[in-house]
Scaffold this motif. Structure first.
Motif, PDB file in Angstrom:
ATOM      1  N   SER A 217       0.827  -1.206   0.000  1.00  0.00           N
ATOM      2  CA  SER A 217       0.000   0.000   0.000  1.00  0.00           C
ATOM      3  C   SER A 217       0.861   1.255   0.000  1.00  0.00           C
ATOM      4  CB  SER A 217      -0.951  -0.004   1.199  1.00  0.00           C
ATOM      5  OG  SER A 217      -0.241   0.055   2.415  1.00  0.00           O
ATOM      6  N   LEU A 218       2.032   1.193   0.619  1.00  0.00           N
ATOM      7  CA  LEU A 218       2.935   2.353   0.595  1.00  0.00           C
ATOM      8  C   LEU A 218       3.396   2.627  -0.832  1.00  0.00           C
ATOM      9  CD1 LEU A 218       4.704   4.510   1.993  1.00  0.00           C
ATOM     10  CD2 LEU A 218       6.486   2.749   2.171  1.00  0.00           C
ATOM     11  N   THR A 219       3.755   1.576  -1.556  1.00  0.00           N
ATOM     12  CA  THR A 219       4.217   1.743  -2.933  1.00  0.00           C
ATOM     13  C   THR A 219       3.108   2.309  -3.814  1.00  0.00           C
ATOM     14  OG1 THR A 219       5.710  -0.136  -2.647  1.00  0.00           O
ATOM     15  CG2 THR A 219       5.263   0.562  -4.904  1.00  0.00           C
ATOM     16  N   LEU A 220       1.880   1.828  -3.633  1.00  0.00           N
ATOM     17  CA  LEU A 220       0.749   2.357  -4.401  1.00  0.00           C
ATOM     18  C   LEU A 220       0.514   3.831  -4.093  1.00  0.00           C
ATOM     19  CD1 LEU A 220      -1.769  -0.608  -4.010  1.00  0.00           C
ATOM     20  CD2 LEU A 220      -0.417  -0.043  -6.042  1.00  0.00           C
ATOM     21  N   LYS A 221       0.608   4.190  -2.830  1.00  0.00           N
ATOM     22  CA  LYS A 221       0.429   5.590  -2.431  1.00  0.00           C
ATOM     23  C   LYS A 221       1.481   6.473  -3.075  1.00  0.00           C
ATOM     24  CE  LYS A 221       0.597   8.617   1.630  1.00  0.00           C
ATOM     25  NZ  LYS A 221       0.779   8.676   3.108  1.00  0.00           N
ATOM     26  N   ILE A 222       2.735   6.048  -3.004  1.00  0.00           N
ATOM     27  CA  ILE A 222       3.828   6.813  -3.605  1.00  0.00           C
ATOM     28  C   ILE A 222       3.625   6.961  -5.103  1.00  0.00           C
ATOM     29  CG2 ILE A 222       6.302   6.741  -4.172  1.00  0.00           C
ATOM     30  CD1 ILE A 222       6.725   5.384  -1.416  1.00  0.00           C
ATOM     31  N   GLY A 223       3.270   5.855  -5.759  1.00  0.00           N
ATOM     32  CA  GLY A 223       3.129   5.872  -7.217  1.00  0.00           C
ATOM     33  C   GLY A 223       1.971   6.699  -7.707  1.00  0.00           C
ATOM     34  N   LYS A 224       0.822   6.586  -7.029  1.00  0.00           N
ATOM     35  CA  LYS A 224      -0.344   7.357  -7.471  1.00  0.00           C
ATOM     36  C   LYS A 224      -0.083   8.850  -7.311  1.00  0.00           C
ATOM     37  CE  LYS A 224      -5.255   8.210  -6.709  1.00  0.00           C
ATOM     38  NZ  LYS A 224      -6.548   7.722  -6.200  1.00  0.00           N
ATOM     39  N   GLU A 225       0.456   9.260  -6.185  1.00  0.00           N
ATOM     40  CA  GLU A 225       0.741  10.673  -5.972  1.00  0.00           C
ATOM     41  C   GLU A 225       1.747  11.183  -6.998  1.00  0.00           C
ATOM     42  OE1 GLU A 225       2.394  13.739  -2.513  1.00  0.00           O
ATOM     43  OE2 GLU A 225       2.308  11.589  -2.118  1.00  0.00           O
ATOM     44  N   ALA A 226       2.782  10.393  -7.269  1.00  0.00           N
ATOM     45  CA  ALA A 226       3.807  10.810  -8.226  1.00  0.00           C
ATOM     46  C   ALA A 226       3.238  10.927  -9.635  1.00  0.00           C
ATOM     47  CB  ALA A 226       4.974   9.819  -8.208  1.00  0.00           C
ATOM     48  N   PHE A 227       2.341  10.019 -10.000  1.00  0.00           N
ATOM     49  CA  PHE A 227       1.751  10.059 -11.337  1.00  0.00           C
ATOM     50  C   PHE A 227       1.071  11.399 -11.591  1.00  0.00           C
ATOM     51  CE2 PHE A 227      -1.782   9.557 -14.259  1.00  0.00           C
ATOM     52  CZ  PHE A 227      -1.184   8.939 -15.348  1.00  0.00           C
TER      53      PHE A 227
END
Length: 273
Positions: A217-227
């Motif tokens: 979930s941390l990786t998804l959070k980082i990736g979505k925000e960065a996108f």
């Protein structure tokens, strides 16, 4: 499959019905036939999304709808009723459009992916809702339109999401003509990811959601925000920003665990840190 957990009172009259199972939260717009984005509907949906963002058990959100129509956009009867206000409705219209904008932004900023599950018509702000979600899966009989131009009310706020999902000329085609586009055209335009027969819609959506929910979930959070942060930046700034994001991501425990698991040919054990 674990037993589903209701995240609010089991009330058939609830405007948004919530159900959580195995990290996947299903939010169902529950005011057919139109599932219109009235003030009450938008407030209910936004509140459900806020709770989803705070709930560590939620890893992915599916946005669905009851009935044969996904969402007809704003409640025109509600809007028209305020023409009799002293200001001819201006304050109420400002409240409605601001709340709608806040709702769409909350989807983009939610630290969990949101998948639109569409069966039927998504029109005006309903189409905006689909375009705002991170992914969208629809039935082969679904359709999408921004028909405001036909009633003298250009779909300006839906335009924000649609012009970021579809190519410019295709977005303008929808906005200027007000004509509906079928599912295959919507996929060609970039509004949806997949088209499936009605009987397989939930199965396919759940499959996507389960695959995403299995990630850190941390990786998804980082990736979505960065996108969403990088996509509006000039090229060089986007690379500078994402290089920083990846460096910070590399320092996370889950990145260390994921890389080690890959090298050791085993399944990772996420700690979401």
């Amino acid at each position: 499959m674990s037993e589903a957990r209701a995240t609010q009172d089991r009330d058939d009259e609830a405007l948004v019905v919530s159900q959580l199972a195995d990290g996947v939260l299903r939010l169902t717009l529950n005011n057919p036939p139109a599932n219109a984005l009235s003030i009450a509907m938008m407030e209910s949906l936004k509140s459900a999304l806020v709770r989803a963002g705070e709930d560590e058990e939620v890893r992915v959100v599916i946005l669905a709808a009851a009935g044969d129509l996904f969402c007809a956009g704003h409640d025109l009867k509600e809007l028209t009723a305020h023409r009799s206000d002293k200001d001819r409705g201006r304050a109420f219209y400002e409240q409605t459009m601001r709340l709608c904008s806040d709702l769409m932004i909350s989807i983009t900023k939610l630290p969990k992916p949101v998948i639109a599950e569409v069966d039927g018509l998504a029109t005006a702000a309903g189409c905006q809702l689909v375009a705002t979600c991170d992914l969208a899966i629809c039935t082969d009989t679904s359709s999408f339109c921004t028909p405001g131009v036909n009633i003298g009310l250009f779909c300006s706020t839906p335009m924000v999401a649609i012009s970021r999902a579809a190519h410019r000329k295709q977005a303008m085609e929808m906005l200027l003509t007000g004509e509906p586009v079928d599912a295959s055209t919507a996929k060609e335009f970039g509004l949806v990811n997949r088209i499936v027969p009605k009987e397989y819609l939930r199965t396919v959506t759940d499959k996507y959601a389960s695959a995403i929910a299995s990630k850190s979930s941390l990786t998804l959070k980082i990736g979505k925000e960065a996108f969403y942060q990088q996509i509006e930046r000039p090229l060089s700034e986007a690379y500078d920003y994402t290089a920083w994001v990846m460096t910070e991501n590399m320092m996370a425990r889950d990145a260390e665990e994921g890389i080690n698991a890959f090298l050791e040919k085993r399944d990772p054990k996420w700690s979401d840190r």
